[in-house]
Design a protein around this motif. Structure first.
Motif, PDB file in Angstrom:
ATOM      1  N   ARG A 281       0.895  -1.237  -0.217  1.00  0.00           N
ATOM      2  CA  ARG A 281       0.027   0.073   0.064  1.00  0.00           C
ATOM      3  C   ARG A 281       0.951   1.229   0.161  1.00  0.00           C
ATOM      4  O   ARG A 281       0.672   2.315  -0.756  1.00  0.00           O
ATOM      5  CB  ARG A 281      -0.833  -0.027   1.327  1.00  0.00           C
ATOM      6  N   GLY A 282       1.864   1.101   0.770  1.00  0.00           N
ATOM      7  CA  GLY A 282       2.795   2.342   0.924  1.00  0.00           C
ATOM      8  C   GLY A 282       3.398   2.793  -0.286  1.00  0.00           C
ATOM      9  O   GLY A 282       4.009   3.894  -0.359  1.00  0.00           O
ATOM     10  N   LEU A 283       3.403   1.646  -1.325  1.00  0.00           N
ATOM     11  CA  LEU A 283       4.370   2.055  -2.684  1.00  0.00           C
ATOM     12  C   LEU A 283       3.517   2.760  -3.463  1.00  0.00           C
ATOM     13  O   LEU A 283       3.884   3.208  -4.672  1.00  0.00           O
ATOM     14  CB  LEU A 283       4.667   0.809  -3.369  1.00  0.00           C
ATOM     15  N   ILE A 284       2.141   3.066  -3.276  1.00  0.00           N
ATOM     16  CA  ILE A 284       1.074   3.616  -4.454  1.00  0.00           C
ATOM     17  C   ILE A 284       0.825   4.939  -3.670  1.00  0.00           C
ATOM     18  O   ILE A 284       0.167   5.068  -2.873  1.00  0.00           O
ATOM     19  CB  ILE A 284      -0.023   2.546  -4.323  1.00  0.00           C
ATOM     20  N   ASP A 285       1.141   5.839  -4.589  1.00  0.00           N
ATOM     21  CA  ASP A 285       0.651   7.296  -4.378  1.00  0.00           C
ATOM     22  C   ASP A 285      -0.759   7.650  -4.755  1.00  0.00           C
ATOM     23  O   ASP A 285      -0.949   7.772  -6.040  1.00  0.00           O
ATOM     24  CB  ASP A 285       1.789   8.143  -4.909  1.00  0.00           C
ATOM     25  N   SER A 286      -1.775   7.631  -3.779  1.00  0.00           N
ATOM     26  CA  SER A 286      -2.991   7.811  -4.357  1.00  0.00           C
ATOM     27  C   SER A 286      -3.283   9.093  -4.783  1.00  0.00           C
ATOM     28  O   SER A 286      -4.643   9.272  -5.232  1.00  0.00           O
ATOM     29  CB  SER A 286      -3.997   7.543  -2.997  1.00  0.00           C
ATOM     30  N   SER A 287      -2.396  10.139  -4.898  1.00  0.00           N
ATOM     31  CA  SER A 287      -2.601  11.266  -5.358  1.00  0.00           C
ATOM     32  C   SER A 287      -2.728  11.280  -6.910  1.00  0.00           C
ATOM     33  O   SER A 287      -3.170  12.137  -7.437  1.00  0.00           O
ATOM     34  CB  SER A 287      -1.676  12.454  -5.011  1.00  0.00           C
ATOM     35  N   HIS A 288      -2.397  10.094  -7.314  1.00  0.00           N
ATOM     36  CA  HIS A 288      -2.307   9.905  -8.924  1.00  0.00           C
ATOM     37  C   HIS A 288      -2.806   8.380  -9.223  1.00  0.00           C
ATOM     38  O   HIS A 288      -3.312   8.355 -10.332  1.00  0.00           O
ATOM     39  CB  HIS A 288      -1.285  10.319  -9.501  1.00  0.00           C
ATOM     40  N   THR A 289      -2.425   7.626  -8.347  1.00  0.00           N
ATOM     41  CA  THR A 289      -2.661   6.100  -8.858  1.00  0.00           C
ATOM     42  C   THR A 289      -3.547   5.416  -7.774  1.00  0.00           C
ATOM     43  O   THR A 289      -3.044   5.538  -6.604  1.00  0.00           O
ATOM     44  CB  THR A 289      -1.308   5.478  -9.128  1.00  0.00           C
ATOM     45  N   LYS A 290      -4.788   5.085  -7.790  1.00  0.00           N
ATOM     46  CA  LYS A 290      -5.603   4.516  -6.685  1.00  0.00           C
ATOM     47  C   LYS A 290      -5.252   3.146  -6.601  1.00  0.00           C
ATOM     48  O   LYS A 290      -4.796   2.482  -7.549  1.00  0.00           O
ATOM     49  CB  LYS A 290      -7.019   4.798  -7.131  1.00  0.00           C
ATOM     50  N   PHE A 291      -5.808   2.727  -5.337  1.00  0.00           N
ATOM     51  CA  PHE A 291      -5.384   1.467  -5.083  1.00  0.00           C
ATOM     52  C   PHE A 291      -6.794   0.710  -4.761  1.00  0.00           C
ATOM     53  O   PHE A 291      -7.544   0.875  -3.882  1.00  0.00           O
ATOM     54  CB  PHE A 291      -4.502   1.376  -3.787  1.00  0.00           C
ATOM     55  N   PHE A 292      -7.112  -0.137  -5.732  1.00  0.00           N
ATOM     56  CA  PHE A 292      -8.339  -1.067  -5.697  1.00  0.00           C
ATOM     57  C   PHE A 292      -7.921  -2.617  -5.252  1.00  0.00           C
ATOM     58  O   PHE A 292      -7.064  -2.994  -5.385  1.00  0.00           O
ATOM     59  CB  PHE A 292      -8.934  -1.277  -7.071  1.00  0.00           C
ATOM     60  N   VAL A 293      -8.924  -3.064  -4.306  1.00  0.00           N
ATOM     61  CA  VAL A 293      -8.910  -4.094  -3.759  1.00  0.00           C
ATOM     62  C   VAL A 293      -9.938  -5.136  -3.905  1.00  0.00           C
ATOM     63  O   VAL A 293     -11.025  -4.898  -4.374  1.00  0.00           O
ATOM     64  CB  VAL A 293      -8.587  -4.336  -2.288  1.00  0.00           C
TER      65      VAL A 293
END
Length: 366
Positions: A281-293
């Motif tokens: 999770r910490g590798l994904i910057d949600s300001s530009h790339t969202k994290f879907f589960v």
């Protein structure tokens, strides 16, 4: 604190909620027709619809009526689906699909199965045709760039059809996953060996389809835990490989990274590893790339993941089969329909496909 009802900015798009419809192979029509228009339109309440896996070339799938995006007729069929979803205030991405070594060997029109290496998957059982021919030893792909070009052409056709974006299916033991995993990829050239080389194929595809759509309209589905279709590395190799891959995807500022949790029922040969997907999770910057589960989420699990910020949106599969209005039910905390018509899961007509009631219809009938 986010909830299912909270809108989500996805690149240039504003999704109306955080309920995502998963890709669901339903095996109804190689060329989408009126039934597919109805099916997807019924589910336009989702923040984002991900289409069923859609073939980038004619291939011998076990699902003989799975759709493609390799012909003008298919583009025209999908355009009617997309237009109807848009007319109902929905958003829809096309999932780009190639199944490589796990294609049905009797449905290949005499062509060989292909993969990064000539290694057969174990445990193959196909739903169609009597008997279980199982997986066969594939032919090692000579030039992976040929397939990269096929994905790019498929993205161009998806854009012609009007899709809001595309998702690369790089999970479930399909072709990109076969390159990522060191049990199926034992190449000694630039496409195999190190994590960097094994991830080269999906990253090349991402770069090419981003050149068509823009990186902020491109997503990817990953399945680090493996299992399905005889996938799965050691935990050490998994952590190293997916750590590298996710960092590279995040650097490309794509729209989202979807990660599926390990699913024991999809792992008959016990190849997979139950692994914590939130370690990345910490590798994904949600300001530009969202994290879907994805995988085995219910209302409670999904609510918690959104509230604590561990995920930006929740992807639902089977619940979207029996609940065409799933987003509305989750947002309004309404009971879900768990009465699945198994007869209509794969193949057939409207039964078990477009005849599931909404919450309102269900309760009017009672």
């Amino acid at each position: 604190m986010a909830s299912f009802a909270t809108p989500l900015r996805l690149g240039p798009l504003l999704l109306k909620n955080r309920v995502i419809m998963a890709s669901l192979t339903r095996d109804r029509n190689r060329v989408p027709g009126p039934l597919q228009v109805e099916y997807y339109t019924q589910r336009a309440g989702a923040g984002l619809i991900l289409t069923e896996g859609t073939f980038i070339e004619p291939i011998g799938a076990e699902w003989s009526n799975a759709p493609g995006i390799y012909s003008d007729e298919q583009v025209a069929g999908w355009k009617k689906v997309v237009d109807s979803v848009h007319n109902h205030n929905g958003r829809i991405f096309l999932q780009l699909w190639h199944i490589g070594r796990v294609a049905h060997p009797l449905l290949q029109d005499g062509r060989p199965n292909v993969a990064p290496s000539a290694i057969a998957a174990k445990g193959g059982k196909f739903r169609q045709l009597e008997g279980t021919p199982g997986y066969v030893t594939p032919v090692a792909i000579e030039d992976p760039e040929h397939y990269v070009a096929l994905y790019k052409r498929a993205a161009e056709r998806a854009k012609e059809a009007g899709f809001d974006g595309v998702e690369l299916h790089a999970a479930n033991g399909y072709l990109p996953h076969q390159f990522i995993d060191n049990t199926s990829n034992q190449r000694t050239d630039q496409w195999g060996g190190s994590a960097e080389n094994r991830c080269r194929f999906p990253l090349r595809i991402i770069d090419e389809i981003s050149s068509v759509y823009g990186n902020d309209r491109v997503g990817i589905k990953l399945g680090p835990g493996g299992g399905y279709n005889d996938m799965g590395m050691t935990e050490k190799d998994t952590v190293e490989t997916y750590g590298y891959l996710i960092k590279e995807l995040n650097a490309r500022r794509i729209a989202y990274i979807q990660i599926a949790r390990y699913w024991a029922l999809g792992d008959p040969v016990k190849r997979g590893t139950p692994i914590d997907i939130f370690q990345w999770r910490g590798l994904i910057d949600s300001s530009h790339t969202k994290f879907f589960v994805n995988t085995e989420y219910n209302s409670e699990d999904g609510t918690k993941a959104l509230q604590d910020g561990s995920a930006d949106a929740i992807v639902f599969g089977r619940f979207y089969i029996s609940n065409p209005d799933l987003a509305e039910r989750l947002i309004n905390n309404q009971e879900l329909n768990t009465n699945f018509n198994m007869k209509g899961f794969y193949g057939g007509s409207a039964e078990g496909y477009t005849d599931y009631p909404t919450y309102e219809q269900q309760h009017k009938a009672q």
